[in-house]
Design a protein around this motif. Structure first.
Motif, PDB file in Angstrom:
ATOM      1  N   ILE A 141       0.555  -1.173   0.505  1.00 21.65           N
ATOM      2  CA  ILE A 141      -0.164   0.200  -0.814  1.00 21.65           C
ATOM      3  C   ILE A 141       0.878   0.824   0.267  1.00 21.65           C
ATOM      4  O   ILE A 141       0.967   2.456  -0.608  1.00 21.65           O
ATOM      5  N   ASN A 142       1.801   1.037   0.591  1.00 20.51           N
ATOM      6  CA  ASN A 142       2.937   2.412   0.482  1.00 20.51           C
ATOM      7  C   ASN A 142       4.015   3.155  -0.498  1.00 20.51           C
ATOM      8  O   ASN A 142       4.305   3.807  -0.923  1.00 20.51           O
ATOM      9  N   THR A 143       3.746   2.230  -1.190  1.00 22.58           N
ATOM     10  CA  THR A 143       4.224   1.676  -2.540  1.00 22.58           C
ATOM     11  C   THR A 143       3.364   2.505  -3.862  1.00 22.58           C
ATOM     12  O   THR A 143       3.775   3.491  -4.767  1.00 22.58           O
ATOM     13  N   LEU A 144       2.114   2.376  -3.582  1.00 20.98           N
ATOM     14  CA  LEU A 144       1.406   3.591  -4.084  1.00 20.98           C
ATOM     15  C   LEU A 144       1.742   4.809  -3.386  1.00 20.98           C
ATOM     16  O   LEU A 144       2.129   5.206  -3.310  1.00 20.98           O
ATOM     17  N   THR A 145       1.310   5.981  -5.376  1.00 25.47           N
ATOM     18  CA  THR A 145       1.092   6.916  -5.180  1.00 25.47           C
ATOM     19  C   THR A 145      -0.256   7.463  -5.501  1.00 25.47           C
ATOM     20  O   THR A 145      -1.003   7.238  -6.187  1.00 25.47           O
ATOM     21  N   PRO A 146      -0.130   9.439  -5.455  1.00 25.03           N
ATOM     22  CA  PRO A 146      -2.089  10.236  -6.034  1.00 25.03           C
ATOM     23  C   PRO A 146      -1.936   9.541  -6.990  1.00 25.03           C
ATOM     24  O   PRO A 146      -3.120   9.637  -8.090  1.00 25.03           O
ATOM     25  N   THR A 147      -0.738   9.440  -7.622  1.00 21.90           N
ATOM     26  CA  THR A 147      -1.284   8.915  -9.817  1.00 21.90           C
ATOM     27  C   THR A 147      -0.821   7.911 -10.500  1.00 21.90           C
ATOM     28  O   THR A 147      -0.337   7.418 -10.635  1.00 21.90           O
ATOM     29  N   THR A 148      -0.578   7.029  -8.967  1.00 18.37           N
ATOM     30  CA  THR A 148      -0.520   5.356  -9.583  1.00 18.37           C
ATOM     31  C   THR A 148      -2.046   5.704  -9.988  1.00 18.37           C
ATOM     32  O   THR A 148      -2.619   5.213  -9.800  1.00 18.37           O
ATOM     33  N   THR A 149      -1.576   4.565 -11.616  1.00 22.14           N
ATOM     34  CA  THR A 149      -2.741   4.064 -12.584  1.00 22.14           C
ATOM     35  C   THR A 149      -2.814   2.846 -12.213  1.00 22.14           C
ATOM     36  O   THR A 149      -1.945   1.689 -12.465  1.00 22.14           O
ATOM     37  N   PRO A 150      -4.488   1.938 -12.528  1.00 22.59           N
ATOM     38  CA  PRO A 150      -4.502   1.241 -12.979  1.00 22.59           C
ATOM     39  C   PRO A 150      -4.160   0.327 -13.662  1.00 22.59           C
ATOM     40  O   PRO A 150      -4.442   0.479 -14.968  1.00 22.59           O
ATOM     41  N   ASN A 151      -4.159  -0.894 -13.588  1.00 19.91           N
ATOM     42  CA  ASN A 151      -4.204  -1.877 -14.501  1.00 19.91           C
ATOM     43  C   ASN A 151      -5.199  -2.567 -15.652  1.00 19.91           C
ATOM     44  O   ASN A 151      -5.490  -2.864 -16.795  1.00 19.91           O
ATOM     45  N   TRP A 152      -6.044  -2.989 -15.338  1.00 25.49           N
ATOM     46  CA  TRP A 152      -7.605  -2.621 -15.145  1.00 25.49           C
ATOM     47  C   TRP A 152      -8.706  -2.207 -14.560  1.00 25.49           C
ATOM     48  O   TRP A 152      -8.289  -1.389 -13.438  1.00 25.49           O
ATOM     49  N   GLY A 153     -10.011  -1.730 -15.336  1.00 26.50           N
ATOM     50  CA  GLY A 153     -11.323  -0.723 -13.936  1.00 26.50           C
ATOM     51  C   GLY A 153     -10.856   0.123 -14.377  1.00 26.50           C
ATOM     52  O   GLY A 153     -10.783   0.576 -14.849  1.00 26.50           O
ATOM     53  N   LYS A 154     -11.301   0.532 -13.325  1.00 26.05           N
ATOM     54  CA  LYS A 154     -11.957   2.785 -13.600  1.00 26.05           C
ATOM     55  C   LYS A 154     -11.624   3.337 -12.236  1.00 26.05           C
ATOM     56  O   LYS A 154     -12.241   4.617 -12.427  1.00 26.05           O
ATOM     57  N   MET A 155     -11.506   2.636 -11.288  1.00 32.75           N
ATOM     58  CA  MET A 155     -11.081   3.140  -9.925  1.00 32.75           C
ATOM     59  C   MET A 155      -9.885   4.564 -10.283  1.00 32.75           C
ATOM     60  O   MET A 155      -8.899   3.470 -10.644  1.00 32.75           O
TER      61      MET A 155
ATOM     62  N   HIS B 254      -6.413  -8.629  -4.274  1.00 28.99           N
ATOM     63  CA  HIS B 254      -6.882  -8.677  -6.252  1.00 28.99           C
ATOM     64  C   HIS B 254      -6.823  -7.256  -6.094  1.00 28.99           C
ATOM     65  O   HIS B 254      -6.631  -6.791  -7.406  1.00 28.99           O
ATOM     66  N   HIS B 255      -6.733  -5.629  -4.765  1.00 26.94           N
ATOM     67  CA  HIS B 255      -6.816  -4.548  -5.739  1.00 26.94           C
ATOM     68  C   HIS B 255      -5.554  -4.209  -5.708  1.00 26.94           C
ATOM     69  O   HIS B 255      -4.876  -2.669  -6.270  1.00 26.94           O
ATOM     70  N   LEU B 256      -4.472  -4.431  -4.895  1.00 28.64           N
ATOM     71  CA  LEU B 256      -3.318  -4.073  -5.185  1.00 28.64           C
ATOM     72  C   LEU B 256      -2.546  -4.762  -6.295  1.00 28.64           C
ATOM     73  O   LEU B 256      -1.823  -3.779  -6.495  1.00 28.64           O
TER      74      LEU B 256
END
Length: 150
Positions: free
Chosen positions: A17-31, A143-145
């Protein structure tokens, strides 16, 4: 299935979770990443708050019959699967706020431990074993990570 009640596994999930940033984009999906963090918090809100209405007896029966196995089994979720309405996050969310909320929920769950959850009533599925709770918590987070590449 990894055990979210194990402190080492919890720490691994939090590190992801801590590797995520506000600009991380998904590999699939719309969120967006912030919406995903808020979405993951819903599972814990159903355990620790009264924010979400409980389903009526008929709806709970149908959820137990058709959805429970998907949620509590070890089988991974499919990409772009359907989600319950209360899990849909359509408004913008603040990244750091949602990240902190999720991490705090994960830590609280780990500290309460498997024994606390063994036989605990689920919002939608009735009483679950600690293994079913673990699968529900860990599988959803994983799944979401994975969706966001971490």
């Amino acid at each position: 299935m990894k055990n979210i009640f194990n402190k080492e596994i919890t720490n691994q999930v939090i590190k992801r979770i801590n590797t995520l940033t506000p600009t991380t984009t998904p590999n699939w999906g719309k969120m967006s990443v912030s919406q995903m963090l808020a979405h993951c918090c819903v599972t814990y809100e159903m355990v620790y708050t009264d924010k979400h209405a409980k389903p009526n007896a008929f709806a709970k029966y149908m959820l137990k019959l058709f959805v429970k196995k998907i949620v509590v089994s070890e089988k991974p979720y499919a990409k772009n699967g359907r989600t319950a309405p209360q899990f849909i996050i359509s408004d913008a969310r603040e990244f750091e706020t949602e990240k902190k909320r999720l991490v705090d929920y994960i830590i609280k769950t780990q500290e309460l431990g498997a024994q606390y959850f063994d036989g605990k009533e689920s919002h939608s599925f009735g009483k679950l074993t600690s293994d079913e709770w673990n699968n529900s918590f860990y599988k959803h987070l994983d799944h979401h990570l994975n969706q966001f590449g971490v």
